[in-house]
Design a protein around this motif. Sequence first.
Motif, PDB file in Angstrom:
ATOM      1  N   ARG A   9      19.018  18.945  -1.457  1.00  0.00           N
ATOM      2  CA  ARG A   9      20.003  19.520  -1.474  1.00  0.00           C
ATOM      3  C   ARG A   9      20.555  18.918  -1.944  1.00  0.00           C
ATOM      4  O   ARG A   9      22.279  19.173  -2.336  1.00  0.00           O
ATOM      5  N   ARG A  10      21.462  17.583  -1.010  1.00  0.00           N
ATOM      6  CA  ARG A  10      22.394  17.061  -0.553  1.00  0.00           C
ATOM      7  C   ARG A  10      22.208  15.788  -1.666  1.00  0.00           C
ATOM      8  O   ARG A  10      23.186  14.891  -1.492  1.00  0.00           O
ATOM      9  N   ARG A  11      21.247  16.546  -3.192  1.00  0.00           N
ATOM     10  CA  ARG A  11      21.213  15.028  -3.985  1.00  0.00           C
ATOM     11  C   ARG A  11      21.182  13.396  -3.737  1.00  0.00           C
ATOM     12  O   ARG A  11      21.518  13.142  -4.400  1.00  0.00           O
ATOM     13  N   GLY A  12      19.755  13.905  -3.122  1.00  0.00           N
ATOM     14  CA  GLY A  12      19.472  12.430  -2.789  1.00  0.00           C
ATOM     15  C   GLY A  12      19.863  11.792  -1.669  1.00  0.00           C
ATOM     16  O   GLY A  12      19.291  10.435  -0.963  1.00  0.00           O
ATOM     17  N   VAL A  13      21.380  12.121  -0.960  1.00  0.00           N
ATOM     18  CA  VAL A  13      21.567  11.878   0.480  1.00  0.00           C
ATOM     19  C   VAL A  13      20.588  12.586   1.581  1.00  0.00           C
ATOM     20  O   VAL A  13      20.959  13.463   1.800  1.00  0.00           O
ATOM     21  N   GLY A  14      20.410  11.945   2.732  1.00  0.00           N
ATOM     22  CA  GLY A  14      19.817  11.702   3.761  1.00  0.00           C
ATOM     23  C   GLY A  14      21.073  12.897   4.463  1.00  0.00           C
ATOM     24  O   GLY A  14      22.074  12.439   4.719  1.00  0.00           O
ATOM     25  N   LEU A  15      20.173  13.359   5.698  1.00  0.00           N
ATOM     26  CA  LEU A  15      20.943  13.374   7.197  1.00  0.00           C
ATOM     27  C   LEU A  15      21.907  12.431   7.504  1.00  0.00           C
ATOM     28  O   LEU A  15      22.781  13.022   8.134  1.00  0.00           O
ATOM     29  N   ASN A  16      21.766  11.407   7.828  1.00  0.00           N
ATOM     30  CA  ASN A  16      22.171  10.205   8.638  1.00  0.00           C
ATOM     31  C   ASN A  16      23.548   9.820   7.369  1.00  0.00           C
ATOM     32  O   ASN A  16      24.103   8.782   8.050  1.00  0.00           O
ATOM     33  N   GLY A  17      23.337  10.318   6.509  1.00  0.00           N
ATOM     34  CA  GLY A  17      24.754   9.934   5.741  1.00  0.00           C
ATOM     35  C   GLY A  17      23.873   8.875   4.510  1.00  0.00           C
ATOM     36  O   GLY A  17      24.698   8.479   3.343  1.00  0.00           O
ATOM     37  N   GLN A  18      22.804   7.918   4.513  1.00  0.00           N
ATOM     38  CA  GLN A  18      22.219   7.283   3.857  1.00  0.00           C
ATOM     39  C   GLN A  18      21.950   7.623   2.254  1.00  0.00           C
ATOM     40  O   GLN A  18      20.879   8.936   2.620  1.00  0.00           O
ATOM     41  N   ARG A  19      22.037   7.210   0.923  1.00  0.00           N
ATOM     42  CA  ARG A  19      20.961   7.811   0.278  1.00  0.00           C
ATOM     43  C   ARG A  19      20.254   6.371  -0.195  1.00  0.00           C
ATOM     44  O   ARG A  19      20.011   5.661  -0.138  1.00  0.00           O
ATOM     45  N   ILE A  20      19.138   7.966  -0.333  1.00  0.00           N
ATOM     46  CA  ILE A  20      17.929   7.639  -0.538  1.00  0.00           C
ATOM     47  C   ILE A  20      16.932   7.613  -1.793  1.00  0.00           C
ATOM     48  O   ILE A  20      16.431   6.594  -1.882  1.00  0.00           O
ATOM     49  N   LEU A  21      17.695   8.594  -2.870  1.00  0.00           N
ATOM     50  CA  LEU A  21      17.014   8.515  -4.253  1.00  0.00           C
ATOM     51  C   LEU A  21      18.444   8.704  -4.744  1.00  0.00           C
ATOM     52  O   LEU A  21      19.176   9.391  -4.334  1.00  0.00           O
ATOM     53  N   SER A  22      18.533   8.568  -5.451  1.00  0.00           N
ATOM     54  CA  SER A  22      19.829   8.639  -6.816  1.00  0.00           C
ATOM     55  C   SER A  22      19.598   9.988  -7.510  1.00  0.00           C
ATOM     56  O   SER A  22      18.757  10.932  -7.176  1.00  0.00           O
ATOM     57  N   GLU A  23      21.468  10.719  -7.744  1.00  0.00           N
ATOM     58  CA  GLU A  23      21.439  11.470  -8.257  1.00  0.00           C
ATOM     59  C   GLU A  23      20.430  11.985  -9.470  1.00  0.00           C
ATOM     60  O   GLU A  23      19.953  13.371  -8.953  1.00  0.00           O
ATOM     61  N   PRO A  44       0.772  -1.035   0.075  1.00  0.00           N
ATOM     62  CA  PRO A  44      -0.126  -0.272   0.212  1.00  0.00           C
ATOM     63  C   PRO A  44       0.935   1.214   0.137  1.00  0.00           C
ATOM     64  O   PRO A  44       1.956   0.894   0.066  1.00  0.00           O
ATOM     65  N   TRP A  45      -0.085   2.266  -0.126  1.00  0.00           N
ATOM     66  CA  TRP A  45       0.867   4.227  -0.475  1.00  0.00           C
ATOM     67  C   TRP A  45       1.869   4.383   0.462  1.00  0.00           C
ATOM     68  O   TRP A  45       3.148   4.447   0.205  1.00  0.00           O
ATOM     69  N   ASN A  46       0.713   4.089   1.857  1.00  0.00           N
ATOM     70  CA  ASN A  46       1.182   4.902   3.216  1.00  0.00           C
ATOM     71  C   ASN A  46       2.644   3.584   3.344  1.00  0.00           C
ATOM     72  O   ASN A  46       3.768   4.160   4.282  1.00  0.00           O
ATOM     73  N   GLU A  47       2.756   2.753   3.215  1.00  0.00           N
ATOM     74  CA  GLU A  47       3.537   1.481   3.767  1.00  0.00           C
ATOM     75  C   GLU A  47       4.706   2.308   2.713  1.00  0.00           C
ATOM     76  O   GLU A  47       5.715   1.837   3.664  1.00  0.00           O
ATOM     77  N   LEU A  48       4.360   2.171   1.526  1.00  0.00           N
ATOM     78  CA  LEU A  48       5.661   2.598   0.017  1.00  0.00           C
ATOM     79  C   LEU A  48       6.980   3.959   0.868  1.00  0.00           C
ATOM     80  O   LEU A  48       7.261   3.940   0.786  1.00  0.00           O
ATOM     81  N   PHE A  49       5.593   4.697   1.369  1.00  0.00           N
ATOM     82  CA  PHE A  49       6.106   6.368   1.339  1.00  0.00           C
ATOM     83  C   PHE A  49       6.815   5.751   2.811  1.00  0.00           C
ATOM     84  O   PHE A  49       7.818   6.191   3.172  1.00  0.00           O
ATOM     85  N   GLN A  50       6.784   5.050   3.579  1.00  0.00           N
ATOM     86  CA  GLN A  50       6.952   5.433   5.341  1.00  0.00           C
ATOM     87  C   GLN A  50       9.027   4.725   4.838  1.00  0.00           C
ATOM     88  O   GLN A  50       9.578   4.884   5.495  1.00  0.00           O
ATOM     89  N   GLU A  51       8.283   3.447   3.881  1.00  0.00           N
ATOM     90  CA  GLU A  51      10.023   2.672   4.237  1.00  0.00           C
ATOM     91  C   GLU A  51      10.555   3.284   3.193  1.00  0.00           C
ATOM     92  O   GLU A  51      11.845   2.778   3.420  1.00  0.00           O
ATOM     93  N   ARG A  52      10.368   4.102   1.995  1.00  0.00           N
ATOM     94  CA  ARG A  52      11.005   4.056   1.019  1.00  0.00           C
ATOM     95  C   ARG A  52      11.396   5.849   1.718  1.00  0.00           C
ATOM     96  O   ARG A  52      12.732   6.548   1.071  1.00  0.00           O
ATOM     97  N   ILE A  53      10.817   6.972   2.048  1.00  0.00           N
ATOM     98  CA  ILE A  53      10.717   8.267   2.073  1.00  0.00           C
ATOM     99  C   ILE A  53      11.210   8.666   3.654  1.00  0.00           C
ATOM    100  O   ILE A  53      12.097   8.599   4.078  1.00  0.00           O
ATOM    101  N   ALA A  54       9.306   8.152   3.614  1.00  0.00           N
ATOM    102  CA  ALA A  54       9.844   8.388   4.625  1.00  0.00           C
ATOM    103  C   ALA A  54      10.683   8.616   6.338  1.00  0.00           C
ATOM    104  O   ALA A  54      11.276   8.821   7.073  1.00  0.00           O
ATOM    105  N   GLY A  55      10.803   6.644   6.357  1.00  0.00           N
ATOM    106  CA  GLY A  55      11.412   6.555   7.717  1.00  0.00           C
ATOM    107  C   GLY A  55      12.710   6.689   7.049  1.00  0.00           C
ATOM    108  O   GLY A  55      13.623   6.901   8.208  1.00  0.00           O
ATOM    109  N   PRO A  56      13.705   6.638   6.205  1.00  0.00           N
ATOM    110  CA  PRO A  56      14.878   6.570   5.231  1.00  0.00           C
ATOM    111  C   PRO A  56      15.440   8.217   5.748  1.00  0.00           C
ATOM    112  O   PRO A  56      16.104   8.558   6.595  1.00  0.00           O
ATOM    113  N   CYS A  57      14.179   8.769   5.833  1.00  0.00           N
ATOM    114  CA  CYS A  57      14.763  10.764   5.763  1.00  0.00           C
ATOM    115  C   CYS A  57      13.723  10.571   7.083  1.00  0.00           C
ATOM    116  O   CYS A  57      14.849  12.006   7.945  1.00  0.00           O
ATOM    117  N   GLY A  58      13.863   9.967   7.976  1.00  0.00           N
ATOM    118  CA  GLY A  58      13.252  10.157   9.365  1.00  0.00           C
ATOM    119  C   GLY A  58      12.437  11.696   9.483  1.00  0.00           C
ATOM    120  O   GLY A  58      12.419  12.319  10.439  1.00  0.00           O
TER     121      GLY A  58
END
Length: 175
Positions: free
Chosen positions: A135-149, A86-100
Amino acid sequence: DDSVGTYLPIFTRNQKGHVTIRQLFAHISGFPDEELVESRNQTLEQVVGNIARTVPLAYRPSSAFLYGGTSMQIGRRIAELAGGKPWNELFQERIAGPCGLTGSSFRLITVNNSRIAGGMASTPEDIIRFAELIRRRGVGLNGQRILSEKAVDEFWKDQTNRARIIYSLYPVRPP
């Protein structure tokens, strides 16, 4: 750039399968904004099926920009099929969770049918975290790449190719 019909054959059967996913999310798909997406009694699958069967394209895809929820709900259904969740799970797993993003969510119409166009609520802190991701071209504040450049580069491209504006939340010539 895959077609809607690749994931939702019902659109191909109803002569709308050629619309692309990019066109859906750029609001240049040809679909009008319909109240049909607000159904509280149907699942997302049912709503999208009704759109395929009953909602005609209002204009040739890519020829105009019309901000609205119809194309976003179709895109959401495709994301769920492609992602297997489901959308909300995908959002949490791929964006919200990794981005904090702890204060961001989508408002629910029903358990199975949250609206994604205009349906997200967020906190200022989460907005800043997401802006930093870009701004960090796909890298989260924790240093994890979340989105590709490459994905971040797409944020800055004109996805509408200067299409004629039928409707936008913002005036064409702001004061």
